[in-house]
Each structure stands twice: as structure tokens, then as C-alpha cells.
Write a protein that holds these residues in place. Sequence first.
Motif: not given
Length: 279
Positions: A118-124, A233-249
Motif C-alpha cells: 500500500g505504501a508503493f501502490r496508492k489506493n491499491h 541479478a536485476a533485482s530491486k527491493i520495494d520492501y522486505a519485512e518480518i511481521l506478526d503473522y495475523s496483525s502485520l505489526l
Amino acid sequence: MKVIKKVSELRKIAFKHLINKDEIGLVPTMGALHEGHVSLISKSVKNDDVTIVSIFVNPAQFAPGEDYLKYPRPLEKDLSICRKNHVDYVFVPSAAEMFPDGHKTFVEVKSLQDILCGAFRKNHFRGVATVVAKLFNISFACRAYLGMKDFQQLRIIEKMSKELNFRTKITPCPIVREKNGLALSSRNSYLTAEEKKSAAQIYQALKKAKEEFKTKSASAVLKNVRDKIASIAASKIDYAEILDYSSLLPVSENAKKAAIVVAVWIGNTRLIDNAVLSK
Ligand code: AMP
């Protein structure tokens, strides 16, 4: 199998099934169906009296400049996959049928929609939640089948369905992958053969994270994943996160269970993937 284009027609048919006490399963998709979609369809066909597959490339979830126009739309092939897999109804509305001129009502799941993708794709996710809410209302589904591939989307729809008191219960379905680990996606068709090899390494990084999470802290695991994906090769990371399984916190350093979620560009193609981590 019946192909339906009008909201009013699907509503009428689904209402008859509801009155008849049939259990209705819904599989919402954007088409270009693959084995990942088929796994959702098969679950519904097994569990429910009636299976509805929707195929709708939803303009409300694409930002200007994204791939709305080039998104694959192999309708005849999709219909034959549905037929082969015993789908009862395929709903293929036009954009104008779902969003007639003057449509101004949107569903937002505030806490979850602006992070990660959602931070990269507005209104998605506003677009996703709105169209899925409409599909739940039109289809009277008692169950909807969603892939864990779109982990944030799954959590958003679960929350929306619960908080808006839909009758539709969400059935999460595991990610279907190619032999080399690449998660099946309609967007994989954008990748060259070389890029596909790069893309498969994303899952190798997630697999390593699953192993490391058993003994290492969340931040140590995350650092290794980011380093590994950055070296593809040819990669660019938008995000990589470890978050709570249910809440995504965010999780504590010694969490017992978590989800690792990533969005990575390989060339001009944006791919998402995730894995469940547990001690
Ligand atoms: P899409 O057509 O990409 O919008 O996806 C429709 C549904 O299929 C969503 O619930 C996705 O999470 C699910 N899906 C897509 N790819 C996969 C996959 N590789 N494995 C399992 N489910 C998937």
C-alpha cells in the motif's frame, strides 16, 4: 457452466441458490488462470454446492502508469480451465458494469492498507477491498477462497469481511509454486527466461529465512534475506519485512511465529512473495 456478464443476473441466480440453502463458494480472480487459481477453485468445488469464479481486471486497484492495460486477458483459455475444473458460474463483468459512471463508494481498511504494498501502490487496497465487497454482496457467498500469495490482501479482506459483518468467511489457501520455487503469478508471463531464474531465487532467500528463524533473531534473519535478494541479478527491493503473522505489526526479536513478506522488482516486473516463519 454458465458465463455471466451482468451484476443483476448473477445476483438473481445466486439468490435462488441462497433460498435453496446451497452453500456458495466464490473465487475472485483477475484471470490469466494458473495452477494457483486452480487450487482455490478445486477447494471450492470440493467444499461448496456451487462455485462462482469471478474474472475481473479491476481498474480501481491499478495506479496510473501500472500494468492495467497490458495485464493478460486470455478469456477463452480461462473459461476452458474453469469448465475443466467443474466451475458452475464464471462472472466476467465489464469495468463499466462494476464501476458505472459516478461510482463514489469505496471500502478502506485503514490500519492495513497503507503499509507494505500500500505504501508503493496508492489506493491499491482501497480498490481491492471495494471490488471484493461488491463481489461478496452480489454472490451471497458463504465462503471465499483467497491465496496466501497475496498475504496483505488476505489479511485486509479477512478484516473487512469481519468488521462489515459479511456472511462470507475467508478460506486462506497455500501458495502454489513452480518446481524451482517461483510462486505462480499471472505476472510471471512478463519475465524473460533469464529473469525467471532470478525470480526463483527470491524463494530460495525465503526458504533460508525459514531455517534461520529457528535459531536467529528476527533482525538477523531479515538482514540476511535483504542481502541475498539484493545480490540477485536485476533485482530491486520495494520492501522486505518480518511481521506478526495475523496483525502485520512489527514483531519482537524473539517472536515464535511471524511472516516474512517481500516485494521485489526483477527487471520491469514487480513480484511479491512471503513465507511463514516459526521457531
Ligand atoms: P489474482 O488473479 O492474481 O488477483 O489472484 C486471484 C487469487 O488467486 C488471489 O486470492 C491470489 O492470492 C490467488 N493466487 C494467485 N497466485 C497464487 C498462487 N501461486 N498460489 C495460491 N494462490 C494464488
